[in-house]
Design a protein around this motif. Structure first.
Motif, short mmCIF file in Angstrom:
data_model
loop_
_atom_site.label_atom_id
_atom_site.label_comp_id
_atom_site.label_asym_id
_atom_site.label_seq_id
_atom_site.Cartn_x
_atom_site.Cartn_y
_atom_site.Cartn_z
N PRO A 117 0.82 -1.21 0.00
CA PRO A 117 0.00 0.00 0.00
C PRO A 117 0.86 1.26 0.00
CG PRO A 117 -0.74 -1.56 1.68
CD PRO A 117 0.58 -2.07 1.17
N CYS A 118 0.30 2.34 -0.49
CA CYS A 118 0.99 3.63 -0.44
C CYS A 118 1.18 4.05 1.01
CB CYS A 118 0.17 4.70 -1.17
SG CYS A 118 0.02 4.43 -2.96
N PRO A 119 2.22 4.80 1.31
CA PRO A 119 2.42 5.27 2.69
C PRO A 119 1.28 6.17 3.14
CG PRO A 119 4.40 5.60 1.35
CD PRO A 119 3.30 5.24 0.41
N GLU A 120 1.08 6.23 4.43
CA GLU A 120 0.09 7.15 4.98
C GLU A 120 0.52 8.60 4.77
OE1 GLU A 120 -0.74 6.53 9.07
OE2 GLU A 120 -2.34 5.08 8.69
N GLU A 121 -0.45 9.47 4.59
CA GLU A 121 -0.19 10.91 4.56
C GLU A 121 -1.44 11.63 5.04
OE1 GLU A 121 -0.11 12.63 0.36
OE2 GLU A 121 0.35 10.52 -0.02
N TRP A 122 -1.32 12.93 5.17
CA TRP A 122 -2.44 13.72 5.66
C TRP A 122 -3.41 14.06 4.52
CZ3 TRP A 122 -3.66 14.00 10.48
CH2 TRP A 122 -2.68 14.02 11.48
N LEU A 123 -4.68 14.03 4.84
CA LEU A 123 -5.72 14.64 4.02
C LEU A 123 -6.31 15.78 4.84
CD1 LEU A 123 -7.77 14.90 1.69
CD2 LEU A 123 -9.17 13.18 2.86
N LEU A 124 -6.24 16.98 4.31
CA LEU A 124 -6.79 18.16 4.97
C LEU A 124 -7.97 18.66 4.14
CD1 LEU A 124 -6.53 20.43 7.16
CD2 LEU A 124 -5.06 21.64 5.53
N ILE A 125 -9.08 18.91 4.82
CA ILE A 125 -10.32 19.33 4.14
C ILE A 125 -10.79 20.65 4.75
CG2 ILE A 125 -12.67 18.67 3.49
CD1 ILE A 125 -11.88 15.76 4.28
N GLU A 126 -11.13 21.59 3.89
CA GLU A 126 -11.73 22.85 4.36
C GLU A 126 -13.20 22.87 3.96
OE1 GLU A 126 -11.38 27.74 3.95
OE2 GLU A 126 -10.10 26.43 2.71
N TRP A 127 -14.05 23.14 4.93
CA TRP A 127 -15.49 23.20 4.67
C TRP A 127 -16.11 24.31 5.51
CZ3 TRP A 127 -19.21 18.36 4.64
CH2 TRP A 127 -20.44 18.74 4.08
N PRO A 128 -16.16 25.54 5.00
CA PRO A 128 -16.81 26.62 5.74
C PRO A 128 -18.28 26.29 6.00
CG PRO A 128 -15.53 27.46 3.89
CD PRO A 128 -15.59 25.98 3.72
N LYS A 129 -18.80 26.76 7.11
CA LYS A 129 -20.16 26.42 7.51
C LYS A 129 -21.20 26.94 6.53
CE LYS A 129 -19.49 25.89 12.49
NZ LYS A 129 -19.90 26.35 13.85
N ASP A 130 -20.88 28.01 5.80
CA ASP A 130 -21.86 28.58 4.88
C ASP A 130 -21.76 27.99 3.47
OD1 ASP A 130 -19.41 29.65 4.35
OD2 ASP A 130 -20.11 31.72 4.10
N GLU A 131 -20.93 26.96 3.29
CA GLU A 131 -20.79 26.31 1.98
C GLU A 131 -21.56 24.99 1.96
OE1 GLU A 131 -19.24 27.40 -0.68
OE2 GLU A 131 -18.09 29.11 0.09
N LYS A 132 -22.09 24.63 0.78
CA LYS A 132 -22.84 23.39 0.65
C LYS A 132 -21.94 22.16 0.65
CE LYS A 132 -26.76 25.41 -1.86
NZ LYS A 132 -27.58 25.35 -3.10
N GLU A 133 -20.69 22.34 0.23
CA GLU A 133 -19.74 21.24 0.20
C GLU A 133 -18.34 21.80 0.35
OE1 GLU A 133 -18.68 20.31 -4.36
OE2 GLU A 133 -20.78 19.88 -3.83
N PRO A 134 -17.38 20.96 0.69
CA PRO A 134 -16.01 21.46 0.87
C PRO A 134 -15.44 22.02 -0.43
CG PRO A 134 -16.26 19.28 1.86
CD PRO A 134 -17.50 19.53 1.05
N PRO A 135 -14.86 23.21 -0.40
CA PRO A 135 -14.29 23.79 -1.61
C PRO A 135 -12.83 23.41 -1.85
CG PRO A 135 -14.29 25.44 0.12
CD PRO A 135 -14.91 24.20 0.70
N LYS A 136 -12.12 22.98 -0.79
CA LYS A 136 -10.68 22.73 -0.95
C LYS A 136 -10.24 21.48 -0.19
CE LYS A 136 -9.35 27.54 -1.78
NZ LYS A 136 -8.49 28.67 -1.36
N TYR A 137 -9.29 20.80 -0.82
CA TYR A 137 -8.69 19.59 -0.24
C TYR A 137 -7.18 19.64 -0.48
CZ TYR A 137 -13.52 17.90 -0.98
OH TYR A 137 -14.88 17.76 -1.02
N TRP A 138 -6.43 19.10 0.47
CA TRP A 138 -4.98 19.01 0.33
C TRP A 138 -4.49 17.63 0.77
CZ3 TRP A 138 -7.49 23.10 2.59
CH2 TRP A 138 -7.30 24.38 2.04
N LEU A 139 -3.45 17.16 0.11
CA LEU A 139 -2.68 16.01 0.58
C LEU A 139 -1.35 16.53 1.09
CD1 LEU A 139 -3.29 13.49 -2.35
CD2 LEU A 139 -4.38 13.45 -0.09
N SER A 140 -0.82 15.90 2.13
CA SER A 140 0.45 16.38 2.67
C SER A 140 1.25 15.24 3.27
CB SER A 140 0.21 17.44 3.75
OG SER A 140 1.45 17.83 4.32
N THR A 141 2.56 15.28 3.00
CA THR A 141 3.49 14.31 3.59
C THR A 141 4.26 14.92 4.76
OG1 THR A 141 5.11 14.94 1.89
CG2 THR A 141 3.79 12.97 1.48
#
Length: 255
Positions: free
Chosen positions: A149-173
């Protein structure tokens, strides 16, 4: 009119150009730091893999259809071989019960306690604050061609309360023990790069070049970047920047 492009210069995609620049900076011994990518670069797994091979962590914006294995899940191990039935397979497997998920679907499945409100910097009109979630995942892209399997890394999600769905996502090592606020701060540091481009084009004159020659453009760009670097270094001597100014760096030899 000929532009004077050297014959040895061939076409490159923006991903290839970016990787060449990162490798050149790495080879020159410039100070190391996380490689920041927006969603125009981050979805390219070859670029992320090459950055990791250089020993550099990244924070990469990605698209909502990126597939991952959520925490505690993963592909099936290679199928056990049967004696006398040929060479054993070494590839990971999936089945109906073991499938990766899109990060958008993963975001919608998270409980309320997974989300945290974080302020990452002060702006002209007040503090910049939003709601984030982070979790450790494994990238699923074509892992059925892998033996591990691929190594573990971070998934970061931004979801402002006034948005219907998350607008931004990041992967990070970045390291597993990095603070939540620090991870958000680095993901949001892309604004500084965009600000640099804006100031270079509007204040320093990078966008004012009207020639058509390869040599002339590179002379113009080099002078603009050198001037901007000088102004930024001078700005660091003015409080409050001066109070936390980094120690002088060793001068690099010019090519």
């Amino acid at each position: 009119m000929e532009a004077g492009v050297p014959e040895e210069i061939g076409f490159q995609t923006k991903i290839e150009i970016a990787l060449d620049q990162i490798r050149a900076a790495h080879a020159a011994g410039l100070p190391r730091g996380p490689v920041l990518m927006d969603a125009g670069y981050g979805p390219h797994s070859d670029l992320r893999t090459a950055v990791t091979a250089l020993g550099l962590p990244y924070v990469a914006g990605v698209l909502s259809n990126t597939t991952v294995w959520p925490p505690g899940t993963g592909p099936l191990p290679p199928k056990a071989s049967t004696p006398g039935r040929g060479r054993p397979t070494k590839r990971l497997r999936r089945d109906a019960q073991h499938r990766p998920v899109r990060i958008k679907d993963l975001a919608f499945s998270l409980p309320a306690r997974a989300w945290r409100t974080i302020t990452w910097r002060e702006a002209t009109n007040g503090a910049l604050t939003s709601r984030f979630a982070r979790l450790r995942i494994r990238i699923a892209r074509r892992d059925f061609d892998r033996s591990e399997p691929c190594p573990e890394e971070w998934l970061l999600i931004e979801w402002p309360k006034d948005e219907k769905e998350p607008p931004k996502y990041w992967l990070s090592t970045l390291p597993k023990n990095i603070g939540f606020a620090r991870l958000v701060d680095l993901a949001k540091l892309r604004w500084r790069i965009e600000r640099d481009y804006q100031e270079l084009k509007q204040e320093i004159g990078l966008g004012h070049y009207e020639g058509r020659g390869w040599r002339g453009f590179h002379h113009h760009a080099t002078l603009c970047i050198a001037a901007y670097g000088f102004l930024i270094s001078e700005q660091e001597t003015i409080p409050p920047s001066a109070a936390r100014r980094a120690p002088p760096r060793a001068q690099l030899a010019l090519p």
